[in-house]
Design a protein around this motif. Structure first.
Motif, mmCIF file in Angstrom:
data_model
loop_
_atom_site.group_PDB
_atom_site.id
_atom_site.type_symbol
_atom_site.label_atom_id
_atom_site.label_comp_id
_atom_site.label_asym_id
_atom_site.label_seq_id
_atom_site.Cartn_x
_atom_site.Cartn_y
_atom_site.Cartn_z
ATOM 1 N N LEU A 93 -70.767 24.935 30.248
ATOM 2 C CA LEU A 93 -70.263 25.375 31.545
ATOM 3 C C LEU A 93 -69.603 24.237 32.302
ATOM 4 O O LEU A 93 -68.648 24.448 33.050
ATOM 5 C CB LEU A 93 -71.400 25.957 32.389
ATOM 6 N N PHE A 94 -70.106 23.017 32.128
ATOM 7 C CA PHE A 94 -69.528 21.872 32.836
ATOM 8 C C PHE A 94 -68.097 21.597 32.392
ATOM 9 O O PHE A 94 -67.320 20.998 33.134
ATOM 10 C CB PHE A 94 -70.385 20.623 32.628
ATOM 11 N N ALA A 95 -67.741 22.000 31.185
ATOM 12 C CA ALA A 95 -66.415 21.706 30.652
ATOM 13 C C ALA A 95 -65.403 22.806 30.928
ATOM 14 O O ALA A 95 -64.200 22.565 30.877
ATOM 15 C CB ALA A 95 -66.497 21.460 29.144
ATOM 16 N N LEU A 96 -65.874 24.019 31.204
ATOM 17 C CA LEU A 96 -64.989 25.172 31.313
ATOM 18 C C LEU A 96 -64.391 25.304 32.709
ATOM 19 O O LEU A 96 -64.980 24.869 33.703
ATOM 20 C CB LEU A 96 -65.739 26.448 30.953
ATOM 21 N N SER A 97 -63.242 25.953 32.769
ATOM 22 C CA SER A 97 -62.541 26.165 34.031
ATOM 23 C C SER A 97 -62.081 27.611 34.133
ATOM 24 O O SER A 97 -62.053 28.355 33.151
ATOM 25 C CB SER A 97 -61.326 25.240 34.129
ATOM 26 N N GLY A 98 -61.721 28.004 35.361
ATOM 27 C CA GLY A 98 -61.066 29.268 35.602
ATOM 28 C C GLY A 98 -61.809 30.485 35.080
ATOM 29 O O GLY A 98 -63.025 30.602 35.180
ATOM 30 N N GLU A 99 -61.062 31.395 34.477
ATOM 31 C CA GLU A 99 -61.613 32.660 34.011
ATOM 32 C C GLU A 99 -62.636 32.463 32.898
ATOM 33 O O GLU A 99 -63.632 33.195 32.811
ATOM 34 C CB GLU A 99 -60.475 33.565 33.523
ATOM 35 N N GLU A 100 -62.404 31.473 32.040
ATOM 36 C CA GLU A 100 -63.350 31.217 30.952
ATOM 37 C C GLU A 100 -64.702 30.800 31.503
ATOM 38 O O GLU A 100 -65.753 31.229 31.020
ATOM 39 C CB GLU A 100 -62.791 30.148 30.017
#
Length: 431
Positions: A93-100
């Protein structure tokens, strides 16, 4: 007069130091908390810095600007490009952005709320009682190692649901793995070089992945632990989580649900021993004062000092400032928690300020804020409540007149320098 070097594009930036990035970085590493307070004293509640990892960044601690940042849409500000994904994996989760990020967060919320959260209380109490049975009476000892064991065992059981050979391996692997990862996360070290510490970290990561693969193969399809639920969960299109997604998210849960909670518990012991009147009140407490005490510990001793966003649209208006695309905005948790305008007599440890009142989640922000607020906040709060309730039920915590323990950086988290030292007596025992 202070001047600021501005990048191309429309920008109105707060003032800040103009010394080279390497010098600012060295100062930030050597004296992070004290340095932030000195910069606020000199420049106000917003200032510009240029440091390794973050680059050009604006540090804010004004309540209105913090709220605006946390409520801004992902098209304006989102996850910073260099983040904890460096150590937790590209699917965390720390690496993901936006809709993902939104999609995965939605899948991971259920295991940490409602009745499932209540079911974990028994696990936490069992691990607490087991660990407290080893505590010596009448002599000082550091509580942080014990708190680390309690929170590690509790999160392992919550995530995987049972004991086994893999659990012993993870208990041995995760503490040094988390410690090394915490340090690498805040150091501008590349992955090049034969003797690079990243090589050791990557070996440990491969060992972790192999253990998780075996646990996935053993997981019960109808289990109610977090791993089983992750295997059962589905995206809107019917697809499930990949092995890589599961491994990275489990590592995120295991690390985020372990070290930071344990460190806060050690700070709680450190704070309580220096407030004997509060200890007496807690002995007669119905639970409300304990809840308020946990909130106040997190306000006065936040174990994470910064939460960050990166500007995604040129000319982003943040309060008084117009920020260029690519700039990082750092929220200083310690500085906003120290604001007398938000928390009268902020330097005073006073849990009564939270009795009968819940904190404003744009001002009290130990878990960060907005759409990237810590997913495990409710689990961590439950854990801290159960551990401290059990400790105060079974032991008398002896007060002390010793000086406050200093803040000690463990990489990502700040711990009491002496490990939250305690002297205890078992209730009902022989004096």
């Amino acid at each position: 007069m202070t001047t600021v070097t501005r990048p191309p594009g429309p920008a109105t930036l707060p003032p800040g130091p103009t010394v080279p990035r390497a010098v600012q970085g060295a100062y930030a590493l050597a004296s992070p908390l004290r340095g932030m307070r000195r910069l606020r004293e000199k420049y106000g509640d917003a200032f510009t810095v240029n440091v390794p990892i973050f680059g050009h960044a604006v540090v804010i601690s004004g309540a209105a600007e913090v709220k605006q940042l946390f409520t801004a849409g992902a098209e304006l500000v989102d996850n910073q490009e260099v983040n904890l994904g460096r150590v937790l994996g590209p699917r965390s989760l720390f690496a993901l952005s936006g809709e993902e990020h939104r999609r995965q967060r939605k899948l991971l919320v259920p295991p940490f709320h409602g009745r499932r959260l209540a079911a974990y209380e028994k696990i936490v109490e069992e691990e607490t009682v087991r660990e407290l049975a080893t505590w010596p009476e009448g002599r000082a000892f550091a509580t942080l190692p014990s708190m680390m064991r309690i929170t590690l065992n509790a999160i392992l059981r919550a995530v995987f649901g049972a004991e086994g050979a893999e659990f012993a391996e993870l208990r041995a692997l995760l503490p040094p793995f988390v410690t090394l990862g915490s340090r690498l996360a805040v150091l501008p070290i590349t992955k090049k070089g034969r003797w690079n510490p990243w090589r050791r970290f990557e070996r440990m990561r491969r060992e972790y992945d192999a253990i998780v693969d075996r646990l996935i193969a053993k997981a019960r399809p109808d289990g109610d632990d977090v791993l089983s639920m992750m295997l059962q969960t589905r995206y809107d299109d019917g697809s499930g989580l990949s092995r890589e997604e599961i491994a990275d998210q489990l590592l995120t849960l295991l690390t985020a649900g372990h070290e930071t909670t344990a460190t806060t518990l050690a700070w709680a012991v450190e704070r309580l021993r220096r407030h004997p009147a509060l200890l007496e009140e807690l002995a007669e407490d119905d639970g409300k004062l304990l809840d308020a005490t946990i909130l106040e510990v997190q306000r006065t001793r936040p174990v994470i000092d910064l939460t960050a966003r990166q500007v995604k649209q040129d000319g982003f208006q943040l309060g008084r400032w117009t920020l260029p695309k690519g700039y990082v905005v750092l929220v200083s948790i310690a500085l906003i928690h120290d604001d007398d305008a938000l928390f009268p007599h902020a330097a005073t440890f006073d849990p009564h300020r939270f009795e009968g009142a819940r904190p404003d989640l744009y001002q009290w922000i130990p878990f960060g804020g907005g759409t990237r607020r810590c997913l495990g906040a409710a689990f961590a709060t439950m854990e801290m409540t159960v551990v401290l309730r059990t400790l105060l039920r079974d032991f008398t915590l002896e007060p002390t007149t010793e000086a406050d323990e200093r803040w000690h950086s463990r990489g990502v988290a700040y711990a009491p320098a002496k490990g939250g030292r305690a002297v205890v007596r078992r209730r009902g025992g022989i004096a």
